[in-house]
Design an enzyme around this catalytic site. Structure first.
Site, mmCIF file in Angstrom:
data_model
loop_
_atom_site.group_PDB
_atom_site.id
_atom_site.type_symbol
_atom_site.label_atom_id
_atom_site.label_comp_id
_atom_site.label_asym_id
_atom_site.label_seq_id
_atom_site.Cartn_x
_atom_site.Cartn_y
_atom_site.Cartn_z
ATOM 1 N N ASP A 15 0.812 -1.232 0.000
ATOM 2 C CA ASP A 15 0.000 0.000 0.000
ATOM 3 C C ASP A 15 0.838 1.272 0.000
ATOM 4 O OD1 ASP A 15 -2.189 -1.709 0.132
ATOM 5 O OD2 ASP A 15 -2.221 -1.673 2.318
ATOM 6 N N LYS A 18 1.726 2.102 -5.101
ATOM 7 C CA LYS A 18 2.281 1.524 -6.338
ATOM 8 C C LYS A 18 1.366 1.784 -7.528
ATOM 9 C CE LYS A 18 2.356 -2.510 -4.278
ATOM 10 N NZ LYS A 18 2.032 -2.092 -2.896
ATOM 11 N N GLY A 42 -4.528 -4.388 -3.802
ATOM 12 C CA GLY A 42 -5.531 -3.363 -4.123
ATOM 13 C C GLY A 42 -4.752 -2.127 -4.529
ATOM 14 N N HIS A 43 -4.717 -1.847 -5.814
ATOM 15 C CA HIS A 43 -3.915 -0.730 -6.329
ATOM 16 C C HIS A 43 -4.863 0.382 -6.784
ATOM 17 C CE1 HIS A 43 -0.271 -3.568 -7.145
ATOM 18 N NE2 HIS A 43 -0.648 -3.541 -5.894
ATOM 19 N N GLN A 224 2.017 -6.077 -3.182
ATOM 20 C CA GLN A 224 2.493 -6.171 -1.794
ATOM 21 C C GLN A 224 3.795 -5.353 -1.615
ATOM 22 O OE1 GLN A 224 1.412 -9.570 -3.244
ATOM 23 N NE2 GLN A 224 -0.494 -8.615 -2.693
#
Ligand code: GDP
Ligand code: IMO
Ligand code: MG
Length: 424
Positions: A15, A18, A42-43, A224
């Site tokens: 988080d 990215k 979750g991007h 990650q």
């Protein structure tokens, strides 16, 4: 940037921003590829005020004409994939001939999610995203995993599902959820799902190498972060893949000799979701303030993220194992209103001062962070476009990080939107 291939990695516990940086950099690339993880990621990308959270599809998808690849190192839940494809298509993003997925990627089946949930119901839980990531990877390494290429022999595929289900029922005989599964039904559901997305599946290892040989620029998007890496992270409080740069080669088939640089993404403070050690974690009002201003809630699970100061001992470790050549510093704007900002420069362990990161979580639990204090910049970073226009206090903070780490900060992200960026 001719024929340049870069790996982009998160340098903390995920988080770091990215998605935002990949989207921003995509205009310099022809191909963006994910190489590990799955829908645990979750991007977040915000373009013209519209927010999208991507879990599987590379964050380059919003840049016109870019090819997006989901590599062999990932684990894919067909339901999550289909949902994401539908979400993007609804927004008018065309995926055909732009999205390609590896036939060698492993499939996350319903039983993987059930096992993830069973493990997480125990007292020694990891705090996973319950997306079935770990159980799918352990099937892969136990050589009983199921890949999309298994659709090439459906008789064998059906047998594999049946054998795996029997095996799992032997290990978890009391699970009503597992008992309710039927191998034939699993096969039929999987086949129906695959029929809708089959057109996206190819041997991406050939494709990506062909693109590289044609002089295309490839950006390899990690999910990650380094401290969640199965080898280098705070084991067992990790994810079950290699987010570090080495994973980009095994997870796509691009050989190490074709990589030109590694971009490391670091948040101006630290966050972590789930269990595990976190030396600079703040339990006071300062921590709460960071969480509030930074809106620190998981993009995949919605869980609150634990917050603390930036840890340079951990960051330097991450930079070394990834071979980072340039840094992108994100979310400094969250600290705009802090009169004092701290950086952890050392740990104190059993009376000794150390500057190495003990990845063993039991040792990490005992280290005391040693901080250097900085005067906050107390001005708004957002909206600024030239690095030299930023306050002296902020530039001093950045310079300290660069000198400590030995790698230049090339990008300063000043807000969540695509346009909130300063290139140094
Ligand atoms: P990722 O998993 O590394 O892509 O990061 P996430 O999307 O899970 O979390 C990063 C969060 O911070 C998202 O909500 C982004 O919109 C937001 N974000 C990214 N960069 C910045 C920044 O520089 N400033 C602020 N305020 N928010 C940012
Ligand atoms: P992105 O790509 C933050 C964490 C989970 C848990 C551990 C193991 O958005 O940065 P898993 O479901 O992978 O078996 O969970 O890893 N985790 C993440 N934390 N960002 C992520 O992804 C994460 N993906 C997994 O919270 O602690
Ligand atoms: Mg995220």
């Amino acid at each position: 940037m001719k024929n340049k291939n870069y790996i982009l990695v998160g340098l903390q516990w995920g988080d770091e921003g990215k998605g935002k940086i990949v989207d921003m950099l995509s205009r310099n690339f022809d191909v963006v590829a994910r190489y590990q993880g799955g829908a645990n990621a979750g991007h977040t990308i915000i373009i013209d005020g519209k927010k999208t959270v991507l879990h599987l599809i590379p964050s380059g998808i919003f840049t016109e004409n870019i090819i997006c690849i989901i590599g062999n190192g990932t684990v894919i839940d067909p339901d999550a994939l289909i949902n994401e494809i539908e979400l993007l298509e609804k927004d008018g993003i065309k995926l055909e001939n732009r999205l390609f997925i590896s036939k060698d990627a492993h499939i996350i089946l319903p039983y993987h999610k059930i096992i993830d949930a069973i493990n997480e119901s125990k007292s020694d839980k990891i705090g996973t995203t319950k997306k079935g990531i770990g159980p799918s990877y352990y099937d892969k390494y136990a050589r009983r995993g199921i890949k999309f290429s298994d659709f090439e022999n459906r008789t064998v595929l059906k047998e594999k599902i049946s054998k795996n289900l029997d095996y799992l029922l032997g290990i978890f005989p009391d699970s009503d959820e597992l008992k309710s599964l039927d191998a034939q039904k699993l096969y039929e559901e999987l086949s129906a799902n695959y029929a809708g997305v089959e057109k996206y599946f190819v041997q991406t290892q050939y494709m990506i190498n062909k693109l590289v040989s044609e002089g295309k620029n490839v950006l390899l998007e990690g999910a990650q972060g380094a401290l969640l890496d199965v080898d280098f992270g705070t084991y067992p409080y990790i994810t079950s893949s290699n987010p570090t740069s080495g994973g980009a080669c095994t997870g796509t088939g691009i050989p190490p000799t074709k990589i030109n640089g590694v971009i490391g993404i670091v948040k101006a403070y630290t966050t972590r979701v789930g269990e595990g050690p976190f030396p600079t974690e703040l339990f006071d009002e300062t921590g709460k303030k960071i969480a509030e201003i930074g809106v620190e809630f998981g993009a995949t699970t919605g869980r609150p993220r634990r917050c603390g100061w930036l840890d340079l001992v951990a960051l330097k470790y991450a930079v070394v194992i990834n071979g980072v050549t340039e840094l992108a510093l994100t979310k400094s704007d969250v600290l705009d209103s802090f009169e004092e900002i701290k950086l952890c420069t050392h740990y104190e362990l059993n009376g000794e001062i150390i500057d190495t990161f003990p990845s063993n979580p039991f040792v990490l639990d005992y280290v005391n962070p040693v901080y250097k204090s900085f005067k906050g910049w107390m001005t708004e970073l957002k909206g600024k476009t030239a690095y030299n226009d930023l306050s002296e206090n902020f530039r001093g903070y950045v310079e300290f990080i660069e000198n400590y780490i030995g790698v230049p900060v090339k990008y300063v992200s000043t807000g969540p939107a695509r346009s909130d960026i300063i290139i140094k």
